[in-house]
Design a protein around this motif. Structure first.
Motif, PDB file in Angstrom:
ATOM      1  N   GLY A  19      19.541  66.217  26.269  1.00  0.00           N
ATOM      2  CA  GLY A  19      19.676  65.483  25.105  1.00  0.00           C
ATOM      3  C   GLY A  19      20.502  66.204  24.080  1.00  0.00           C
ATOM      4  N   ASP A  20      21.045  67.470  24.392  1.00  0.00           N
ATOM      5  CA  ASP A  20      21.706  68.354  23.177  1.00  0.00           C
ATOM      6  C   ASP A  20      23.002  67.599  22.849  1.00  0.00           C
ATOM      7  N   THR A  21      23.389  66.730  23.812  1.00  0.00           N
ATOM      8  CA  THR A  21      24.968  66.045  23.534  1.00  0.00           C
ATOM      9  C   THR A  21      24.500  65.102  22.391  1.00  0.00           C
ATOM     10  N   LEU A  22      23.268  64.481  22.556  1.00  0.00           N
ATOM     11  CA  LEU A  22      23.100  63.455  21.366  1.00  0.00           C
ATOM     12  C   LEU A  22      22.633  64.271  20.070  1.00  0.00           C
ATOM     13  N   ALA A  23      22.115  65.491  20.345  1.00  0.00           N
ATOM     14  CA  ALA A  23      21.805  66.304  18.989  1.00  0.00           C
ATOM     15  C   ALA A  23      22.965  66.834  18.441  1.00  0.00           C
ATOM     16  N   ARG A  24      23.721  67.429  19.139  1.00  0.00           N
ATOM     17  CA  ARG A  24      25.232  67.681  18.338  1.00  0.00           C
ATOM     18  C   ARG A  24      26.058  66.680  17.624  1.00  0.00           C
ATOM     19  N   ALA A  25      25.970  65.288  18.316  1.00  0.00           N
ATOM     20  CA  ALA A  25      26.615  64.210  17.768  1.00  0.00           C
ATOM     21  C   ALA A  25      25.778  63.801  16.358  1.00  0.00           C
ATOM     22  N   LEU A  26      24.431  64.179  16.290  1.00  0.00           N
ATOM     23  CA  LEU A  26      23.447  63.760  15.294  1.00  0.00           C
ATOM     24  C   LEU A  26      24.026  64.777  14.247  1.00  0.00           C
ATOM     25  N   GLU A  27      23.921  66.023  14.292  1.00  0.00           N
ATOM     26  CA  GLU A  27      23.914  67.082  13.504  1.00  0.00           C
ATOM     27  C   GLU A  27      25.360  67.042  12.945  1.00  0.00           C
ATOM     28  N   GLN A  28      26.489  66.519  13.615  1.00  0.00           N
ATOM     29  CA  GLN A  28      27.709  66.290  12.972  1.00  0.00           C
ATOM     30  C   GLN A  28      28.060  65.154  12.354  1.00  0.00           C
ATOM     31  N   GLY A  29      26.951  64.445  12.268  1.00  0.00           N
ATOM     32  CA  GLY A  29      27.133  63.168  11.056  1.00  0.00           C
ATOM     33  C   GLY A  29      27.067  62.086  11.838  1.00  0.00           C
ATOM     34  N   GLY A  30      26.704  61.820  13.148  1.00  0.00           N
ATOM     35  CA  GLY A  30      26.651  60.649  13.706  1.00  0.00           C
ATOM     36  C   GLY A  30      25.169  59.809  13.686  1.00  0.00           C
ATOM     37  N   ILE A  31      25.104  58.698  13.702  1.00  0.00           N
ATOM     38  CA  ILE A  31      23.866  57.742  13.663  1.00  0.00           C
ATOM     39  C   ILE A  31      23.693  57.205  15.099  1.00  0.00           C
ATOM     40  N   LEU A  32      22.610  57.630  15.372  1.00  0.00           N
ATOM     41  CA  LEU A  32      22.216  57.109  16.981  1.00  0.00           C
ATOM     42  C   LEU A  32      21.430  55.846  16.758  1.00  0.00           C
ATOM     43  N   LEU A  33      21.839  54.786  17.409  1.00  0.00           N
ATOM     44  CA  LEU A  33      21.228  53.658  17.330  1.00  0.00           C
ATOM     45  C   LEU A  33      20.506  53.007  18.507  1.00  0.00           C
ATOM     46  N   PHE A  34      19.332  52.546  18.526  1.00  0.00           N
ATOM     47  CA  PHE A  34      18.585  52.196  19.747  1.00  0.00           C
ATOM     48  C   PHE A  34      18.298  50.578  19.148  1.00  0.00           C
ATOM     49  N   ARG A  35      19.310  49.933  19.999  1.00  0.00           N
ATOM     50  CA  ARG A  35      18.942  48.453  19.627  1.00  0.00           C
ATOM     51  C   ARG A  35      17.881  47.786  20.339  1.00  0.00           C
ATOM     52  N   ARG A  36      17.097  48.259  21.346  1.00  0.00           N
ATOM     53  CA  ARG A  36      15.958  47.950  21.816  1.00  0.00           C
ATOM     54  C   ARG A  36      15.080  49.056  21.468  1.00  0.00           C
ATOM     55  N   PRO A  37      14.022  48.410  21.021  1.00  0.00           N
ATOM     56  CA  PRO A  37      12.794  49.289  20.391  1.00  0.00           C
ATOM     57  C   PRO A  37      12.503  50.354  21.590  1.00  0.00           C
ATOM     58  N   PRO A  38      12.620  51.677  20.950  1.00  0.00           N
ATOM     59  CA  PRO A  38      12.066  52.863  21.978  1.00  0.00           C
ATOM     60  C   PRO A  38      10.608  52.997  22.096  1.00  0.00           C
ATOM     61  N   PHE A  39      10.004  52.299  21.439  1.00  0.00           N
ATOM     62  CA  PHE A  39       8.410  52.290  21.756  1.00  0.00           C
ATOM     63  C   PHE A  39       7.930  51.028  21.240  1.00  0.00           C
ATOM     64  N   PRO A  40       6.998  50.514  21.580  1.00  0.00           N
ATOM     65  CA  PRO A  40       6.480  48.952  21.159  1.00  0.00           C
ATOM     66  C   PRO A  40       5.621  49.257  19.749  1.00  0.00           C
ATOM     67  N   ILE A  41       5.836  47.950  19.159  1.00  0.00           N
ATOM     68  CA  ILE A  41       5.064  48.057  17.777  1.00  0.00           C
ATOM     69  C   ILE A  41       4.295  46.458  17.923  1.00  0.00           C
ATOM     70  N   PRO A  42       3.057  46.636  18.101  1.00  0.00           N
ATOM     71  CA  PRO A  42       2.057  45.485  18.464  1.00  0.00           C
ATOM     72  C   PRO A  42       2.641  44.190  17.523  1.00  0.00           C
ATOM     73  N   ASP A  43       2.804  42.956  18.075  1.00  0.00           N
ATOM     74  CA  ASP A  43       3.083  41.797  17.381  1.00  0.00           C
ATOM     75  C   ASP A  43       2.261  41.605  16.196  1.00  0.00           C
ATOM     76  N   GLU A  44       0.796  41.859  16.514  1.00  0.00           N
ATOM     77  CA  GLU A  44      -0.185  41.632  15.216  1.00  0.00           C
ATOM     78  C   GLU A  44       0.134  42.501  13.928  1.00  0.00           C
ATOM     79  N   ASP A  45       0.499  43.779  14.627  1.00  0.00           N
ATOM     80  CA  ASP A  45       0.938  44.666  13.430  1.00  0.00           C
ATOM     81  C   ASP A  45       1.927  44.290  12.666  1.00  0.00           C
ATOM     82  N   ARG A  46       3.311  43.868  13.456  1.00  0.00           N
ATOM     83  CA  ARG A  46       4.454  43.564  12.919  1.00  0.00           C
ATOM     84  C   ARG A  46       4.053  42.272  11.925  1.00  0.00           C
ATOM     85  N   ASP A  47       3.348  41.445  12.214  1.00  0.00           N
ATOM     86  CA  ASP A  47       3.174  40.292  11.362  1.00  0.00           C
ATOM     87  C   ASP A  47       2.081  40.610  10.186  1.00  0.00           C
ATOM     88  N   PHE A  48       1.417  41.675  10.265  1.00  0.00           N
ATOM     89  CA  PHE A  48       0.607  41.996   9.196  1.00  0.00           C
ATOM     90  C   PHE A  48       1.457  42.838   8.070  1.00  0.00           C
TER      91      PHE A  48
END
Length: 303
Positions: A19-48
């Motif tokens: 992951g150092d490649t991504l860390a370097r990109a981040l530290e040099q001003g990159g934005i890391l985008l995860f189009r798919r959720p990297p972890f779930p948020i339960p629907d009932e929590d989102r609705d609340f």
């Protein structure tokens, strides 16, 4: 600056040392985008969360969760609603930290966990004081929590079901500091005003140094306001970023100038990264400023 679509990368997830490649990109001003959720948020929590309505007052821009105290501030509503909001934010904070620690274990070994937040208010058209406005480009600094040159990492999730969260950026710190830091007088002023008083020296002698702002912190707080008040900068060239519904993204907001033009219902977790954990320490704002100033702007960080 680069927008790195992490989900589009080929090969296995770059966890651990890879992951150092991504860390370097981040530290040099990159934005890391995860189009798919990297972890779930339960629907009932989102609705609340989507059902929450927050006043637009100036006292609380967002609802904050403080992991160190396991406490929520800025929330309104019944006791049951506040308790449920507390549980949801605690779960989001823990899931974010677990994900980041797995992807970037070098950071996690010495990071400081800061606040999480829920942002239920539509950003477009909010009435806030000039230096509190989110729609004016700025780099982040915390008035009550000096970083002493450590980095501000923020992880966001857009939970709006249909609308993107729209950002603009006027560039990264390595471009902005040479242009504004010296000629504005802010850097010289920070060096002068950060000289410790007798009371500050006493506090440092008894181990309270971390609570006192360094010259770096003085500069960054004033630079935050300077950028927001600089009409030339605000009207200058901008890069746009659109974060789709359900996506998450992470960015070092002390590096990337940013403004939120529109969007509602976002979650966020902030982590302070130790300077010693960086893979590209020469790219850190404090390193850039120290090269300009020719002198240290903060004492070595304390793990």
């Amino acid at each position: 600056m680069a927008l790195v679509d992490v989900d589009a990368l080929t090969g296995p997830p770059p966890d651990g040392a890879a992951g150092d490649t991504l860390a370097r990109a981040l530290e040099q001003g990159g934005i890391l985008l995860f189009r798919r959720p990297p972890f779930p948020i339960p629907d009932e929590d989102r609705d609340f969360l989507l059902s929450r309505r927050q006043g637009g007052g100036r006292l609380h821009k967002n609802i904050a969760y403080r992991p160190a105290r396991d406490r929520v501030t800025g929330a309104a509503g019944s006791r049951a609603d506040v308790e449920r909001l507390h549980r949801i934010l605690r779960t989001y904070s823990r899931a974010t930290l677990e994900f980041l620690a797995r992807r970037f274990p070098g950071y996690a070994r010495s990071w400081h966990v800061d606040y999480a937040s829920f942002r239920p208010i539509e950003e477009e058209g909010r009435s806030l004081p000039q230096t509190s406005r989110n729609d004016l480009m700025h780099v982040d600094a915390f008035p009550t929590r000096p970083t002493h040159g450590n980095r501000i990492l923020r992880f966001f999730t857009n939970i709006h079901p249909t609308r993107a969260r729209e950002w603009v950026s006027g560039g990264t710190f390595d471009r902005l500091a040479p242009r504004y830091a010296v000629d504005s007088g802010l850097l010289a002023d920070a060096l002068h005003h950060a000289r410790p008083s007798a009371a500050a020296r006493l506090l440092r002698a008894v181990g309270a140094r971390r609570e006192l702002p360094s010259a770096y912190d003085v500069f960054m707080l004033r630079f935050h306001d300077f950028l927001k008040n600089n009409a030339e900068f605000q009207a200058g060239e901008k890069e746009t970023f659109s974060f789709p519904p359900g996506s998450s993204w992470m960015v070092l907001t002390d590096m990337v100038s940013h403004a939120v033009l529109s969007g509602q219902f976002a979650l966020e977790q902030t982590v302070i990264l130790s300077r010693e954990s960086l893979v590209a320490p020469e790219s850190a704002p404090i390193a850039i400023l120290e090269r300009l100033a020719g002198t240290p702007l903060a004492a070595p960080s304390i793990s």
